[in-house]
Scaffold this active site. Structure first.
Site, PDB file in Angstrom:
ATOM      1  CD  GLU A   1     -24.440  17.768 -12.171  1.00 43.46           C
ATOM      2  OE1 GLU A   1     -23.708  17.503 -13.132  1.00 43.46           O
ATOM      3  OE2 GLU A   1     -25.243  18.717 -12.145  1.00 43.46           O
TER       4      GLU A   1
ATOM      5  CB  THR B   1     -23.523  21.519  -8.844  1.00 42.59           C
ATOM      6  OG1 THR B   1     -24.298  21.649  -7.667  1.00 42.59           O
ATOM      7  CG2 THR B   1     -24.067  20.410  -9.722  1.00 42.59           C
TER       8      THR B   1
ATOM      9  CG  HIS C   1     -19.677  20.640 -11.028  1.00 43.50           C
ATOM     10  ND1 HIS C   1     -20.814  20.764 -11.783  1.00 43.50           N
ATOM     11  CD2 HIS C   1     -19.472  19.296 -10.923  1.00 43.50           C
ATOM     12  CE1 HIS C   1     -21.271  19.573 -12.114  1.00 43.50           C
ATOM     13  NE2 HIS C   1     -20.478  18.660 -11.589  1.00 43.50           N
TER      14      HIS C   1
ATOM     15  N   GLY D   1     -19.799  29.113 -16.175  1.00 47.80           N
ATOM     16  CA  GLY D   1     -20.834  29.498 -15.208  1.00 47.80           C
ATOM     17  C   GLY D   1     -21.555  30.734 -15.708  1.00 47.80           C
ATOM     18  CG  ASP D   2     -25.124  31.045 -16.122  1.00 45.59           C
ATOM     19  OD1 ASP D   2     -24.707  31.113 -17.294  1.00 45.59           O
ATOM     20  OD2 ASP D   2     -25.811  30.098 -15.690  1.00 45.59           O
TER      21      ASP D   2
ATOM     22  CB  ALA E   1     -15.258  27.115 -19.538  1.00 41.64           C
TER      23      ALA E   1
ATOM     24  CE1 TYR F   1     -24.267  23.786 -21.828  1.00 43.75           C
ATOM     25  CE2 TYR F   1     -22.043  24.027 -22.700  1.00 43.75           C
ATOM     26  CZ  TYR F   1     -22.941  24.161 -21.667  1.00 43.75           C
ATOM     27  OH  TYR F   1     -22.516  24.654 -20.458  1.00 43.75           O
TER      28      TYR F   1
ATOM     29  CE  LYS G   1     -15.668  23.900 -22.870  1.00 42.58           C
ATOM     30  NZ  LYS G   1     -16.954  24.223 -22.225  1.00 42.58           N
TER      31      LYS G   1
ATOM     32  CD  GLN H   1     -27.509  21.475 -20.053  1.00 40.61           C
ATOM     33  OE1 GLN H   1     -27.683  20.650 -19.142  1.00 40.61           O
ATOM     34  NE2 GLN H   1     -27.324  22.761 -19.839  1.00 40.61           N
TER      35      GLN H   1
HETATM   36  P1  FAD Z   1     -18.047  28.179 -21.914  1.00 41.81           P
HETATM   37  O1  FAD Z   1     -17.320  27.004 -22.414  1.00 41.81           O
HETATM   38  O2  FAD Z   1     -17.262  29.398 -21.578  1.00 41.81           O
HETATM   39  O3  FAD Z   1     -19.184  28.543 -22.987  1.00 41.81           O
HETATM   40  C1  FAD Z   1     -20.199  29.495 -22.713  1.00 41.81           C
HETATM   41  C2  FAD Z   1     -20.646  30.157 -24.004  1.00 41.81           C
HETATM   42  O4  FAD Z   1     -19.616  30.992 -24.500  1.00 41.81           O
HETATM   43  C3  FAD Z   1     -20.972  29.190 -25.140  1.00 41.81           C
HETATM   44  O5  FAD Z   1     -22.020  29.769 -25.889  1.00 41.81           O
HETATM   45  C4  FAD Z   1     -19.680  29.182 -25.965  1.00 41.81           C
HETATM   46  O6  FAD Z   1     -19.912  28.838 -27.326  1.00 41.81           O
HETATM   47  C5  FAD Z   1     -19.237  30.611 -25.811  1.00 41.81           C
HETATM   48  N1  FAD Z   1     -17.771  30.778 -25.902  1.00 41.81           N
HETATM   49  C6  FAD Z   1     -16.819  29.957 -25.399  1.00 41.81           C
HETATM   50  N2  FAD Z   1     -15.606  30.453 -25.666  1.00 41.81           N
HETATM   51  C7  FAD Z   1     -15.772  31.615 -26.343  1.00 41.81           C
HETATM   52  C8  FAD Z   1     -14.895  32.605 -26.854  1.00 41.81           C
HETATM   53  N3  FAD Z   1     -13.571  32.456 -26.779  1.00 41.81           N
HETATM   54  N4  FAD Z   1     -15.424  33.714 -27.473  1.00 41.81           N
HETATM   55  C9  FAD Z   1     -16.761  33.857 -27.583  1.00 41.81           C
HETATM   56  N5  FAD Z   1     -17.662  32.940 -27.106  1.00 41.81           N
HETATM   57  C10 FAD Z   1     -17.162  31.843 -26.482  1.00 41.81           C
HETATM   58  N6  FAD Z   1     -23.310  26.040 -13.748  1.00 41.81           N
HETATM   59  C11 FAD Z   1     -22.981  26.374 -12.465  1.00 41.81           C
HETATM   60  O7  FAD Z   1     -23.114  27.559 -12.098  1.00 41.81           O
HETATM   61  N7  FAD Z   1     -22.541  25.439 -11.576  1.00 41.81           N
HETATM   62  C12 FAD Z   1     -22.354  24.142 -11.916  1.00 41.81           C
HETATM   63  O8  FAD Z   1     -21.933  23.315 -11.110  1.00 41.81           O
HETATM   64  C13 FAD Z   1     -22.665  23.756 -13.268  1.00 41.81           C
HETATM   65  N8  FAD Z   1     -22.467  22.487 -13.699  1.00 41.81           N
HETATM   66  C14 FAD Z   1     -22.690  22.161 -15.009  1.00 41.81           C
HETATM   67  C15 FAD Z   1     -22.410  20.855 -15.435  1.00 41.81           C
HETATM   68  C16 FAD Z   1     -22.627  20.492 -16.766  1.00 41.81           C
HETATM   69  C17 FAD Z   1     -22.304  19.094 -17.210  1.00 41.81           C
HETATM   70  C18 FAD Z   1     -23.156  21.454 -17.692  1.00 41.81           C
HETATM   71  C19 FAD Z   1     -23.414  21.059 -19.118  1.00 41.81           C
HETATM   72  C20 FAD Z   1     -23.429  22.733 -17.271  1.00 41.81           C
HETATM   73  C21 FAD Z   1     -23.199  23.121 -15.934  1.00 41.81           C
HETATM   74  N9  FAD Z   1     -23.423  24.423 -15.476  1.00 41.81           N
HETATM   75  C22 FAD Z   1     -23.146  24.763 -14.172  1.00 41.81           C
HETATM   76  C23 FAD Z   1     -23.984  25.435 -16.376  1.00 41.81           C
HETATM   77  C24 FAD Z   1     -22.885  26.216 -17.097  1.00 41.81           C
HETATM   78  O9  FAD Z   1     -22.062  26.861 -16.175  1.00 41.81           O
HETATM   79  C25 FAD Z   1     -23.569  27.247 -18.009  1.00 41.81           C
HETATM   80  O10 FAD Z   1     -24.178  26.567 -19.085  1.00 41.81           O
HETATM   81  C26 FAD Z   1     -22.687  28.364 -18.507  1.00 41.81           C
HETATM   82  O11 FAD Z   1     -23.533  29.296 -19.189  1.00 41.81           O
HETATM   83  C27 FAD Z   1     -21.638  27.966 -19.529  1.00 41.81           C
HETATM   84  O12 FAD Z   1     -20.634  27.269 -18.983  1.00 41.81           O
HETATM   85  P2  FAD Z   1     -19.504  26.563 -19.934  1.00 41.81           P
HETATM   86  O13 FAD Z   1     -18.534  25.979 -19.010  1.00 41.81           O
HETATM   87  O14 FAD Z   1     -20.131  25.719 -20.941  1.00 41.81           O
HETATM   88  O15 FAD Z   1     -18.889  27.882 -20.610  1.00 41.81           O
END
Ligand code: FAD
Length: 290
Positions: free
Chosen positions: A17, A48, A77, A108-109, A126, A146, A166, A177
């Site tokens: 990465e 990223t 990403h 993402g955040d 996501a 995670y 998802k 993670q």
């Molecule tokens: P999601 O899958 O949407 O999950 C986020 C949270 O929401 C989790 O707690 C999940 O349990 C919860 N959730 C999911 N679906 C639902 C639903 N239907 N109802 C209620 N709750 C739900 N960030 C960046 O900004 N840029 C990057 O390039 C980047 N790369 C990453 C690469 C990897 C391998 C990893 C592990 C993380 C990366 N991140 C990156 C960080 C990531 O974007 C954050 O951790 C973000 O907070 C969550 O993203 P996610 O895709 O896991 O989200």
């Protein structure tokens, strides 16, 4: 090449990465490190994406450079919660035009957007992005998972339920993670199996090569240090060279253990540091599976 094709072979995959430059004046330095990392010939490299799309231009540019200049399969990403659907579809179009066929679909955040009064509300999770990528078609889709649970999750059970949801929308592979305790990863794999999620999982390995980065990294991810890694940081934290060696050795031990326990792939968070990736490859004898 689709990453799903790379993952069909028996040997564990090796991927790196990298992050794109935040500003154009550092493009050359980042591009050089990315080129050096590509010369180590992993199976693919991921780039990223800055939440809110601030660095999206450079994500696409570096991913394109990887494929066109270095003949390296790129994984771009893409995060959605701070973007409009229109913006996301425009980036997918750019990726398609650049022949980038692999996307890591992320929530993402939520971040403030200087160019907008309030943060867009088109996406919340996501899985909605996975659904839209699937609708466009012709992309191989990865997603995040995670082993110790997502930092905002109430429980690991809840996290697993949302992960299953998802994946159902069309995820081809998962990247974890970072984690420092392999047992946490093995337990996670058991929970995936119990939830009948058969999607290949690549283990995300972060070499802790600087004590400075740790606090922020842990507070953002919720990952825990093991007692042994904690001790190494206490011992070598103020001696950068020794800390780098200790961090590389720790990550190498983790990888050797994961490979001997049948991990599907290793995804190395390189922090754009070719020498770290090179040392880990030398220690583990890990190479691409092609
Ligand atoms: P999601 O899958 O949407 O999950 C986020 C949270 O929401 C989790 O707690 C999940 O349990 C919860 N959730 C999911 N679906 C639902 C639903 N239907 N109802 C209620 N709750 C739900 N960030 C960046 O900004 N840029 C990057 O390039 C980047 N790369 C990453 C690469 C990897 C391998 C990893 C592990 C993380 C990366 N991140 C990156 C960080 C990531 O974007 C954050 O951790 C973000 O907070 C969550 O993203 P996610 O895709 O896991 O989200």
């Amino acid at each position: 090449m689709y990453i799903s094709e790379i993952l069909r072979t028996a040997k564990p995959s090796l991927s790196f990465e990298v992050f794109p430059p935040k500003t154009d004046d550092t493009y050359g330095t980042v591009s050089q490190s990315v080129g050096e990392l590509a010369s180590l010939k992993p199976d693919f490299m991921s780039v990223t994406y800055g939440a809110g799309g601030g660095t999206s231009k450079n994500t696409v540019r570096i991913a394109r450079e990887l494929q066109e200049l270095h003949e390296m399969t790129a994984l771009a990403h893409l995060s959605c919660v701070s973007s409009t659907r229109e913006e996301i579809f425009a980036i997918m179009e750019q990726l398609r035009n650049a022949n980038i066929t692999n996307i890591l679909a992320l929530g993402g955040d939520r971040v403030a957007r200087p160019d907008k009064e309030s943060c867009p509300d088109d996406y919340h999770y996501a899985y909605e992005l996975v659904r839209d990528i699937k609708e466009v078609g012709s992309f191989c889709i990865g997603a995040a998972c995670y082993p110790e649970g997502h930092i905002h999750s109430e429980s690991q059970e809840e996290d697993m339920r949302y992960l299953a949801n998802k994946v159902q929308y069309g995820v081809d592979f998962l990247i974890s993670q970072m984690f420092f305790d392999n047992d946490a990863f093995y337990k996670f794999i058991d929970r995936l199996q119990a939830a009948e999620i058969c999607t290949p999982v690549l283990a995300g390995i972060m070499p802790v090569v600087s004590a400075k980065m740790i606090d922020r990294m842990l507070s953002l991810s919720g990952t825990k240090l093991t007692p042994r890694l904690q001790q190494l940081v206490e011992k070598w934290g103020d001696r950068p060279e020794d800390m780098q060696k200790a961090g590389v050795d720790y990550a190498s031990d983790q990888i050797l253990d994961l490979v001997s326990n049948g991990v599907r792939g290793i995804h190395l968070y390189t922090m754009n540091r070719p020498e770290v990736a090179r040392n880990i490859m030398e220690n583990t004898k890990l190479t691409a599976n092609r």
